[in-house]
Design a protein around this motif. Structure first.
Motif, PDB file in Angstrom:
ATOM      1  N   ASP A 383       0.841  -1.188   0.000  1.00  0.00           N
ATOM      2  CA  ASP A 383       0.000   0.000   0.000  1.00  0.00           C
ATOM      3  C   ASP A 383       0.884   1.249   0.000  1.00  0.00           C
ATOM      4  O   ASP A 383       2.120   1.145   0.058  1.00  0.00           O
ATOM      5  N   PRO A 384       0.306   2.442  -0.090  1.00  0.00           N
ATOM      6  CA  PRO A 384       1.128   3.659  -0.158  1.00  0.00           C
ATOM      7  C   PRO A 384       2.052   3.851   1.039  1.00  0.00           C
ATOM      8  O   PRO A 384       3.072   4.539   0.935  1.00  0.00           O
ATOM      9  N   GLU A 385       1.702   3.227   2.171  1.00  0.00           N
ATOM     10  CA  GLU A 385       2.562   3.306   3.364  1.00  0.00           C
ATOM     11  C   GLU A 385       3.584   2.163   3.388  1.00  0.00           C
ATOM     12  O   GLU A 385       4.289   1.976   4.374  1.00  0.00           O
ATOM     13  N   ARG A 386       3.622   1.409   2.325  1.00  0.00           N
ATOM     14  CA  ARG A 386       4.592   0.332   2.112  1.00  0.00           C
ATOM     15  C   ARG A 386       4.316  -0.910   2.963  1.00  0.00           C
ATOM     16  O   ARG A 386       5.212  -1.748   3.166  1.00  0.00           O
ATOM     17  N   ASN A 387       3.110  -1.066   3.434  1.00  0.00           N
ATOM     18  CA  ASN A 387       2.738  -2.304   4.111  1.00  0.00           C
ATOM     19  C   ASN A 387       2.526  -3.408   3.072  1.00  0.00           C
ATOM     20  O   ASN A 387       1.867  -3.181   2.050  1.00  0.00           O
ATOM     21  N   ILE A 388       3.048  -4.590   3.357  1.00  0.00           N
ATOM     22  CA  ILE A 388       2.914  -5.709   2.420  1.00  0.00           C
ATOM     23  C   ILE A 388       1.480  -6.229   2.438  1.00  0.00           C
ATOM     24  O   ILE A 388       0.882  -6.417   3.498  1.00  0.00           O
ATOM     25  N   ASN A 389       0.931  -6.481   1.253  1.00  0.00           N
ATOM     26  CA  ASN A 389      -0.389  -7.090   1.120  1.00  0.00           C
ATOM     27  C   ASN A 389      -0.238  -8.607   1.244  1.00  0.00           C
ATOM     28  O   ASN A 389       0.319  -9.252   0.367  1.00  0.00           O
TER      29      ASN A 389
END
Length: 416
Positions: A383-389
């Motif tokens: 996501d835009p906050e760089r959390n892995i999906n």
């Protein structure tokens, strides 16, 4: 980073990260390859097996063998080809099934033309690979059989998907080629009879099949070659005259039979940049200067329009609904892979140095954010906050070795 370093990193990515994962994905008990690994890395040995996944595995290993020449890649391509021929081909009505259970029995027999297109893409690449790199393990009879499957798949698409009234290709039929109420490619799609996505993945295999047929001895394949050429020219016109939005230079996504735009004002930046280079490839393979003169300005306009989705970190946004204001800002793996190829294509053919920088910056984003160095392969998205999906698959029905392996192979071949 210079271009030679980029090529070296592409070679490392495909040979050390992507392909080893899929070699380990073989289903030794039931044949072929497993159907799914969750985003958490859990292998589901009883997941159903999708036609898209298997066709893309076939394409990826065939193309990898053609470009890189390693016998283990040919072995994987042949494994995928054999499994498709044994389990996915419909022996009664022709075409291929959409989905099998984990033991290889059909459970969804609809004919989705997007899937038939990918089957043609994979099978034609298998022939292309063996023509360029003959191997004693694959006989001429084997190659001719696969070529015959390609001809049958092309014929099925032309006979059952091509709209003789308004032109273009419909989405799906029943197993028996009858009308089907739900034509959607997935639950995420709108239910319209025509889509940009399906047309994109019909022009793609048609261009590859045309390239293969041109390299064959004329004679038996000549009538098919001429039909494929006619179809390829028609598809190029459809993209330029029907699917392209002349006001925005984005590609509209869904259509009624008469080409009325449906599902609202949607923009898919990933498909825009992917289409820019696949449309260009089709025209280049066709080799007609008049067609190229028509297509090449459009290619550049579509790539430029896709820049609306570029982010400051170098990544590309997936898509947006301008009617509702919703933006899917996740950085999907396939969108980033196509962004690298699409902008490199603009640099390569039109000398656009800014496009090269866009390709390089997106590749840096991929390296820093999407490559899974533990399991292998890539994450679905961040996501835009760089959390892995981790909600979506690490491997599965739609998560396949195609966009990312093709990115690597395209740049390996394009960079001398």
């Amino acid at each position: 980073m210079n271009i030679s370093e980029l090529r070296s990193e592409m070679l490392s990515c495909i040979e050390q990260n992507i392909l080893p994962f899929w070699i380990r994905f073989q289903d030794e008990e039931n044949g072929g390859f497993y159907g799914r690994m969750t985003g958490d890395g859990i292998l589901d040995k009883e997941a159903s097996k999708g036609g898209i996944l298997n066709a893309r595995i076939l394409w990826s290993f065939s193309a990898s063998y053609r470009v890189l020449g390693k016998p283990e890649y040919l072995a994987m391509a042949t494994r995928a080809k054999d499994y498709i021929l044994e389990h996915f081909l419909d022996p009664v009505y022709g075409g291929t099934y959409w989905e099998l259970d984990y033991k290889g029995n059909p459970i969804d027999t609809k004919k989705q033309f997007y899937a038939l297109g990918f089957m043609l893409y994979g099978m034609s690449e298998y022939v292309r690979a063996l023509r360029q790199r003959p191997d004693a393990s694959v006989t001429e009879s084997d190659i001719r059989k696969v070529l015959g499957v390609c001809i049958n798949l092309f014929t099925c698409i032309e006979e059952h998907s091509l709209d003789e009234v308004y032109n273009g290709y419909i989405e799906a039929c029943t197993r028996e080629w009858g009308e089907i109420a739900d034509m959607r490619l997935s639950e995420l799609d709108a239910n319209y009879p025509k889509s940009q996505n399906t047309h994109l993945h019909i022009i793609e295999p048609y261009a590859n099949f045309y390239r293969v047929l041109k390299a064959e001895e004329p004679g038996p394949v000549l009538p098919v070659l001429l039909k494929v050429e006619t179809a390829l020219r028609n598809l190029i016109d459809i993209f330029c005259d029907k699917i392209l939005n002349p006001d925005t230079h984005h590609l509209d996504l869904f259509f009624e039979m008469d080409w009325t735009r449906g599902a609202g004002w949607l923009e898919s930046y990933g498909h825009d940049i992917e289409c820019s280079w696949l449309l260009h490839e089709a025209a280049l393979v066709l080799g007609d200067e008049e067609v190229l003169a028509k297509v090449e300005p459009i290619v550049q306009l579509v790539a430029k329009a896709s820049e609306k989705g570029l982010n400051p970190d170098g990544s590309m946004t997936h898509e947006a609904n301008l009617d509702t204001g919703y933006v899917d800002a996740d950085r999907h793996w396939w969108v980033q892979a196509e962004t690298v190829v699409g902008f490199y294509n603009i640099y390569q053919h039109f000398g656009d140095e800014d496009a090269l920088q866009k390709a390089l910056r997106c590749w840096l984003y991929i390296k820093d954010n999407l490559i899974d160095h533990d399991l292998g392969e890539w994450y679905w998205s961040r996501d835009p906050e760089r959390n892995i999906n981790r909600k979506d698959d690490h491997a599965g029905f739609w998560k396949c070795p195609y966009h990312n392996s093709r990115m690597c192979l395209e740049l390996i071949e394009r960079i001398n």
